[in-house]
Motif scaffolding. Structure first.
Motif, PDB file in Angstrom:
ATOM      1  N   GLU A  17       0.841  -1.195   0.000  1.00 64.08           N
ATOM      2  CA  GLU A  17       0.000   0.000   0.000  1.00 64.08           C
ATOM      3  C   GLU A  17       0.881   1.252   0.000  1.00 64.08           C
ATOM      4  OE1 GLU A  17      -3.933   1.532   2.442  1.00 64.08           O
ATOM      5  OE2 GLU A  17      -2.533   0.185   3.445  1.00 64.08           O
ATOM      6  N   GLU A  18       0.417   2.289  -0.685  1.00 63.78           N
ATOM      7  CA  GLU A  18       1.158   3.547  -0.735  1.00 63.78           C
ATOM      8  C   GLU A  18       1.382   4.078   0.675  1.00 63.78           C
ATOM      9  OE1 GLU A  18       2.678   5.395  -3.131  1.00 63.78           O
ATOM     10  OE2 GLU A  18       2.342   3.603  -4.336  1.00 63.78           O
ATOM     11  N   GLY A  56       1.712   7.077   1.763  1.00 64.31           N
ATOM     12  CA  GLY A  56       0.859   8.233   2.052  1.00 64.31           C
ATOM     13  C   GLY A  56      -0.533   7.828   2.492  1.00 64.31           C
ATOM     14  N   THR A  57      -1.063   6.775   1.917  1.00 64.04           N
ATOM     15  CA  THR A  57      -2.381   6.282   2.301  1.00 64.04           C
ATOM     16  C   THR A  57      -2.362   5.757   3.738  1.00 64.04           C
ATOM     17  OG1 THR A  57      -2.854   5.701   0.008  1.00 64.04           O
ATOM     18  CG2 THR A  57      -4.211   4.629   1.697  1.00 64.04           C
ATOM     19  N   ASP A  61      -2.154   8.753   6.101  1.00 66.20           N
ATOM     20  CA  ASP A  61      -3.431   9.468   6.182  1.00 66.20           C
ATOM     21  C   ASP A  61      -4.442   8.756   7.077  1.00 66.20           C
ATOM     22  OD1 ASP A  61      -2.351  11.334   4.490  1.00 66.20           O
ATOM     23  OD2 ASP A  61      -3.373  10.577   2.700  1.00 66.20           O
ATOM     24  N   ARG A  62      -4.286   7.461   7.224  1.00 65.30           N
ATOM     25  CA  ARG A  62      -5.189   6.686   8.072  1.00 65.30           C
ATOM     26  C   ARG A  62      -4.980   7.039   9.558  1.00 65.30           C
ATOM     27  NH1 ARG A  62      -5.075   2.144   5.257  1.00 65.30           N
ATOM     28  NH2 ARG A  62      -3.122   1.329   6.075  1.00 65.30           N
TER      29      ARG A  62
END
Length: 135
Positions: A25-26, A28-29, A32-33
């Motif tokens: 998974e990226e 950044g993602t 952000d979580r």
């Protein structure tokens, strides 16, 4: 996922560490979580912002031995103590990471943080001490 209890904090440390090192998974993602966009992550005196954290993850993922970590139940985050009180959090934990070159990186970590009302992280102040390699 917001942090509002000790269980949430323990779950965050395990999941965040695993996802940043092993996930496709990226980064950044993943950030952000758990974090607000303008978070500050101060690790051993070095303040890391969102972009610097993303840049840090790429070499970590290249150097981690994913298969060995998946097979080793001592790899990842071992949580010793956690505390959440209002918008503050604290944790004492150990990070063990199996590396592709056969070594294990182990660090004792003390984490203190500030949370937003929705449970995301605004700031982390963290200090760590690398322990001897466990080969």
């Amino acid at each position: 996922m917001g942090i509002s209890s000790e269980r949430d904090l323990a779950d965050f440390l395990v999941a965040y560490t695993r996802d940043m090192a092993l996930s496709d998974e990226e980064p950044g993602t993943i950030l952000d979580r758990y974090f607000v966009p303008d978070f500050e992550y101060c690790n051993d005196g070095l303040v890391i912002d969102r972009q610097r954290m993303i840049d840090h993850v790429r070499p970590v993922r290249r150097n981690v031995d994913r298969a060995a970590m998946a097979a080793d139940d001592r790899s990842g985050a071992e949580i010793h103590e956690v505390l959440v009180s209002g918008d503050r959090m604290a944790a004492r934990w150990t990070l063990r990471t199996r590396l592709r070159k056969g070594k294990t990186f182990t660090a004792e970590i003390y984490t203190f943080g500030r949370l937003t009302p929705d449970g995301r992280i605004r700031r982390i102040d963290q200090t760590s001490r690398q322990l001897d390699d466990e080969q």
